[in-house]
Design a protein around this motif. Structure first.
Motif: not given
Lengths: 338, 338
Positions: A84, A155-157, A160, B257, B287-288, B292, B304, B308-310, B313-316
């Motif tokens: 995006k 960072g992970l995604h 960072a 992150n 938001i990260i 995630s 929202a 914006i993030v797939d 994604l790997q989890k936090t």
């Protein structure tokens, strides 16, 4: 022979493309406009056309090493896909890297715009030679990047360095991200205009109110000019800005303890207006900064900080970016130089 | 043959020393008391005596690889000198590494206590196998550590991870560091007792007031017990605690992150009382994290973030430490295993 790479900086209205030599010279720069309504492939065509012209022009003096793209938005670095981008809405989930690589037959590197900005300042600008640094870009929002051991820390995604959404005022101004009191609600061009409107509404900012009636309406630049002319309400806005940025930087210093922090982006040009309050806040709020910057502490009563950390410590440096809008071009090209 | 190392955890009142095998077993543990008034050399003698006993005892089954020390305070890692430790005041600018190395004839490694705690949890605990993680230790203050690529990230002065002094409330409770509103003023044992005293003074916390009249006076544990019994003023204190810790963690997630964040230290045992508010704040303020961790978002209106993030994604992951007070011993020993 001087090899070169292509740097692409995709801004909100301008798309800038440059051929940059490996010794850090811009050989040639092309400005295109980002046509927001263009089909994704049309934009790729326009960009590739420009890159091909540059390559033909400078291919005689050296080899093309690749092309790097700095793009505002969420990028899946592994897949080479723009998830995006507010600047290029048509690139939602668009496989930019494959599309361009296929067309140009050269290596393509995508990166977030603030992160290439950091690479540029680290290569040729304020952070030249610093292996560990962070960059904040102050524009409509706040972008950020962390460089560790000379490389972007993702960072992970790849997120960072989301400094703009660090909480500054827990119950403060609502942010589009869902939080309240995010740093970018207080230290960005958008924030300056918001504070100016609030000052007008409060009825005690006659000069700002007058400026608001001119075309094209209030801008951060106008408030900066008023502040520099000594207008107290405008100066007050930049003190609020400096305070918020100082809180943010102190937080970042406390978390990361890096050598160098660089403040860039368009609004960094208002440095004179906000920096004094910013430094005051950082000294007060980061014992690491206060203790590793004893020169600035003379006359202060920050003895506690000075006592716990050796005064021979290496200094922490917080400074302005120096490359201006070329930082992104340099950084994007550097990305492709490896 | 199973080789082993010595781990030393220097707490406020207890000095704990263990022989730890390279496969992560505590072979034997010795508790000494930290005699605050002891001369620096006396303390070294006592420690070396204990280490020699352990080495003799377990030297038959394997080789001693070295000894690691987790020390609360400011340590010059390069010089092997303790600059200042609140727990061992006599070690001010004391060359601990040389003093012990000379006496024992084995390799000595010094490290900050929160940082060895992180190494312990990363080796054998909640963050087992995570190459990138951060740890917060909640005690009288907040300690912190960042692990990148499997190693402690120290920053310029060894102070990276000073999470306790991130600003949570810009005009909040004064902190000994010179700042106001530091995280550790709101999310530590000290903070719990302060909030309890304030609740008593406000006159609407009868159960807490009653507890304050018992011996040995108010402790964080008492307030936790009251909260678990349903006492509303005590529950309210842990909600404030969780809110502050949530703001801090959201800030750290936004800056770093990382894959994993571990909350340890004595006060982490009050997890049930503060974690719900903590997670609520983190989801709202990062938001990260929100994006995630979609599983937790069901029923929320955080679309929202999710957009914006797939979602793939790997989890936090934010979780409790699991090794308790042994984390420091394991981590200190691991330090010496290389």
């Amino acid at each position: 022979m001087t090899d070169f790479a292509i740097g692409v900086d995709m801004g909100g209205t301008n798309l800038r493309i440059a051929a940059v030599s490996i010794d850090g010279q811009i050989l040639e720069k092309i400005n295109l406009s980002t046509n927001m309504s263009a089909r994704p492939d049309d934009l790729v065509d326009a960009m590739c056309g420009a890159i091909e012209r540059l390559t033909k022009q400078h291919g005689g003096t050296g080899n093309l090493l690749g092309a790097g793209f700095g793009i505002a938005g969420i990028i899946d670095l592994e897949a080479g896909v723009v998830r995006k981008s507010a600047n290029v809405p048509s690139w939602c989930n668009y496989p930019v890297r494959d599309a361009i690589e296929r067309r140009l037959g050269t290596r393509i590197f995508l990166e977030n715009d603030a992160k290439v900005h950091a690479l540029g300042e680290q290569w040729l600008g304020a952070a030249r030679g610093a292996r560990e640094m962070a960059l904040l870009t102050l524009g409509t929002g706040i972008g950020g990047a962390i460089v560790l051991d000379g490389k972007i820390f993702h960072g992970l995604h790849g997120m960072a360095g989301e400094f703009g959404h660090v909480t500054i005022e827990p119950e403060g101004v609502p942010c589009g991200c869902g939080n309240r009191g995010c740093a970018e609600r207080y230290a960005s061009a958008t924030a300056i205009v918001r504070m100016a409107r609030e000052a007008i509404a409060a009825g005690n900012a006659p000069e700002i109110a007058r400026a608001a009636h001119t075309e094209p309406g209030l801008t951060a630049k106008m408030i900066y000019d008023l502040a520099m002319q000594g207008d107290e309400p405008a100066r007050c806005i930049f003190r609020s800005f400096g305070r918020a940025l100082g809180i943010l930087l102190a937080d970042i210093v406390n978390v990361l303890n890096l050598k160098m922090y660089v403040v860039g982006g368009g609004v960094a040009s208002a440095w004179d207006a906000f920096a004094p309050t910013m430094f005051e806040e950082i000294r007060r709020r980061s014992i690491i900064y206060a203790a590793s910057f004893p020169d600035e502490m003379q006359g202060d009563s920050e003895g506690a900080a000075a006592n716990i950390v050796d005064r021979t410590l290496q200094k922490t440096i917080i400074t302005r970016a120096v490359l201006g809008s070329d930082a992104g071009l340099f950084g994007a090209a550097k990305l492709a130089m490896g």
